[in-house]
Write an enzyme that holds these catalytic residues in place. Sequence first.
Site, mmCIF file in Angstrom:
data_model
loop_
_atom_site.group_PDB
_atom_site.id
_atom_site.type_symbol
_atom_site.label_atom_id
_atom_site.label_comp_id
_atom_site.label_asym_id
_atom_site.label_seq_id
_atom_site.Cartn_x
_atom_site.Cartn_y
_atom_site.Cartn_z
ATOM 1 N N SER A 84 92.923 -3.610 -33.239
ATOM 2 C CA SER A 84 93.296 -2.276 -32.744
ATOM 3 C C SER A 84 93.220 -1.281 -33.888
ATOM 4 O O SER A 84 93.398 -1.658 -35.056
ATOM 5 C CB SER A 84 94.734 -2.309 -32.209
ATOM 6 O OG SER A 84 95.232 -0.989 -32.035
ATOM 7 N N TYR B 21 103.671 -4.138 -32.989
ATOM 8 C CA TYR B 21 102.261 -4.320 -32.602
ATOM 9 C C TYR B 21 101.340 -3.912 -33.756
ATOM 10 O O TYR B 21 100.375 -4.604 -34.067
ATOM 11 C CB TYR B 21 102.003 -3.468 -31.363
ATOM 12 C CG TYR B 21 100.595 -3.429 -30.818
ATOM 13 C CD1 TYR B 21 100.099 -4.471 -30.042
ATOM 14 C CD2 TYR B 21 99.771 -2.320 -31.024
ATOM 15 C CE1 TYR B 21 98.819 -4.417 -29.493
ATOM 16 C CE2 TYR B 21 98.498 -2.250 -30.485
ATOM 17 C CZ TYR B 21 98.016 -3.298 -29.720
ATOM 18 O OH TYR B 21 96.746 -3.235 -29.180
HETATM 19 N N1 LIG Z 1 93.857 -0.973 -23.917
HETATM 20 C C1 LIG Z 1 93.920 -0.408 -25.115
HETATM 21 O O1 LIG Z 1 94.116 0.809 -25.255
HETATM 22 C C2 LIG Z 1 93.731 -1.246 -26.354
HETATM 23 C C3 LIG Z 1 93.548 -0.582 -27.580
HETATM 24 C C4 LIG Z 1 93.383 -1.337 -28.736
HETATM 25 C C5 LIG Z 1 93.390 -2.707 -28.664
HETATM 26 N N2 LIG Z 1 93.568 -3.322 -27.468
HETATM 27 C C6 LIG Z 1 93.583 -4.784 -27.454
HETATM 28 O O2 LIG Z 1 92.625 -5.278 -26.555
HETATM 29 C C7 LIG Z 1 93.048 -6.531 -26.025
HETATM 30 C C8 LIG Z 1 92.971 -6.487 -24.515
HETATM 31 O O3 LIG Z 1 93.778 -5.411 -24.058
HETATM 32 P P1 LIG Z 1 93.669 -4.836 -22.578
HETATM 33 O O4 LIG Z 1 93.888 -3.387 -22.691
HETATM 34 O O5 LIG Z 1 92.452 -5.330 -21.890
HETATM 35 O O6 LIG Z 1 94.983 -5.504 -21.932
HETATM 36 P P2 LIG Z 1 95.353 -5.840 -20.427
HETATM 37 O O7 LIG Z 1 94.555 -5.030 -19.469
HETATM 38 O O8 LIG Z 1 96.838 -5.770 -20.388
HETATM 39 O O9 LIG Z 1 94.906 -7.378 -20.263
HETATM 40 C C9 LIG Z 1 95.522 -8.359 -21.026
HETATM 41 C C10 LIG Z 1 94.944 -9.710 -20.668
HETATM 42 O O10 LIG Z 1 95.652 -10.709 -21.421
HETATM 43 C C11 LIG Z 1 96.205 -11.677 -20.508
HETATM 44 N N3 LIG Z 1 97.448 -12.190 -21.069
HETATM 45 C C12 LIG Z 1 98.571 -11.490 -21.369
HETATM 46 N N4 LIG Z 1 99.520 -12.319 -21.838
HETATM 47 C C13 LIG Z 1 98.975 -13.562 -21.850
HETATM 48 C C14 LIG Z 1 99.457 -14.853 -22.200
HETATM 49 N N5 LIG Z 1 100.713 -15.029 -22.649
HETATM 50 N N6 LIG Z 1 98.635 -15.907 -22.105
HETATM 51 C C15 LIG Z 1 97.360 -15.735 -21.657
HETATM 52 N N7 LIG Z 1 96.857 -14.557 -21.283
HETATM 53 C C16 LIG Z 1 97.655 -13.489 -21.379
HETATM 54 C C17 LIG Z 1 96.388 -10.917 -19.195
HETATM 55 O O11 LIG Z 1 96.400 -11.779 -18.073
HETATM 56 P P3 LIG Z 1 97.762 -12.413 -17.491
HETATM 57 O O12 LIG Z 1 98.762 -11.306 -17.452
HETATM 58 O O13 LIG Z 1 97.383 -12.947 -16.150
HETATM 59 O O14 LIG Z 1 98.130 -13.509 -18.433
HETATM 60 C C18 LIG Z 1 95.106 -10.075 -19.202
HETATM 61 O O15 LIG Z 1 94.007 -10.841 -18.795
HETATM 62 C C19 LIG Z 1 94.438 -6.772 -26.587
HETATM 63 O O16 LIG Z 1 94.363 -7.579 -27.737
HETATM 64 C C20 LIG Z 1 94.901 -5.374 -26.982
HETATM 65 O O17 LIG Z 1 95.870 -5.385 -28.006
HETATM 66 C C21 LIG Z 1 93.728 -2.635 -26.309
#
Ligand SMILES: NC(=O)c1ccc[n+]([C@@H]2O[C@H](COP(=O)([O-])OP(=O)(O)OC[C@H]3O[C@@H](n4cnc5c(N)ncnc54)[C@H](OP(=O)(O)O)[C@@H]3O)[C@@H](O)[C@H]2O)c1
Length: 262
Positions: free
Chosen positions: A141, A154
Site C-alpha cells: 500500500s 495498517y
Molecule cells: N482498496 C484499497 O484502497 C487498497 C489500497 C492499498 C492497498 N490495498 C490492499 O490490497 C489488498 C486487497 O484489498 P481489497 O481492497 O481488494 O480488499 P477487499 O475488497 O476487502 O477484499 C479482501 C479479500 O481478502 C479476503 N480476506 C479477508 N480476510 C481474510 C482472511 N482472514 N483469510 C482469507 N481471506 C481473507 C476477503 O474475502 P473473505 O472476506 O471472504 O475472507 C476478500 O477476498 C489488501 O492487501 C489491501 O491492503 C487496498
Amino acid sequence: MDLHLSGTTALVTGASKGIGLAITRGLAEEGVTVVAAARTAGPELTELAARAAVHVVPSDLSTPDGPARLVDAAVALTGGLDILVNNVGAVQPRTGGFLSVTDEDWTATLTINLLAAVRTTRAALPHLLERGRASVVTVSSVNAVLPDPLVIDYSAAKAALSSFCKALSKEVGPRGVRVNTVSPGPVSTGLWLGTDGVAATVARAGGPTAEDVARQAAGAAVTGRFTRPEEVADLVLLLASDRSANVTGADFAIDGGLVSTL
Ligand SMILES: NC(=O)c1ccc[n+]([C@@H]2O[C@H](COP(=O)([O-])OP(=O)(O)OC[C@H]3O[C@@H](n4cnc5c(N)ncnc54)[C@H](OP(=O)(O)O)[C@@H]3O)[C@@H](O)[C@H]2O)c1
C-alpha cells in the site's frame, strides 16, 4: 503484448472480492490455472470458477496454519506453482486515535497484513524454487511510505510487508524467484467504499459523509480518482510474467500520483 502466462499456475490470496478477484480473473483470462483463496467464495468468484480454470480453496489466512494448508491444497490441485500473489489484507480506521488501538487490534492487523504473506510465502517458496523461474507479487500500500494515524497499525504492517519482500528478493533472486510489490493508493473496492469500508467508518465517527470522505481521498490524487481493481491487476500480471524477467526487489506505486515525492 503476449504475457507468456498461458499454461502456468498461480495462487492468489484474498481472491473473492476487489483486487484479488480482478487479479484472479485477469490471470484466468491469460490461460493461467489459478487457486483462489478467501474465507468465503462469494458469488463472483463462484461464477468465475464455474467457467474458467479457477479452483476455490476456502481458507482463513489469519490462522497460524491456514497459509500452509492452503499451499498444500494448491500444489495438490495444480502439481506446482509458478506465481504467488500475496493480496490478502484488511484495514480498520482508528477513528479513536492511537490510544484506542489495543494489543489485540495490533496483532490482528499485523497478522492479516504481514504474517499471512510471510507464512504463505514460506510454504510456497520450495515449490516456486523447484520451477527454476517463478514470481511472487505482493500487494502492499502507499501507506507503507505514507504513515497515517488514521490507519496507524495498517501503515506499520504494510511498511514491514514491503521490507520483507525487498529482503526476500535478495535471497531468492539468484535462484530464479523474483519478488516485487505493488503499492496502490485508494482503490474502488469494498475495503474503501463498502458498508464497513474506510469512507463509511470515518463518516460514522462524525464529520463528513462517506461520499465526501471518498471524494476527498480521490481529490488527493493527481488524477483525481480512485484506481480501479482491474488496473492493479494489470500491473500484477505484468510482474507475474517473464516480460518483467529482470525486475525484482521493486515496488510500483499505482496511486494516480498521490505520493508526491520521488
Ligand atoms: N482498496 C484499497 O484502497 C487498497 C489500497 C492499498 C492497498 N490495498 C490492499 O490490497 C489488498 C486487497 O484489498 P481489497 O481492497 O481488494 O480488499 P477487499 O475488497 O476487502 O477484499 C479482501 C479479500 O481478502 C479476503 N480476506 C479477508 N480476510 C481474510 C482472511 N482472514 N483469510 C482469507 N481471506 C481473507 C476477503 O474475502 P473473505 O472476506 O471472504 O475472507 C476478500 O477476498 C489488501 O492487501 C489491501 O491492503 C487496498
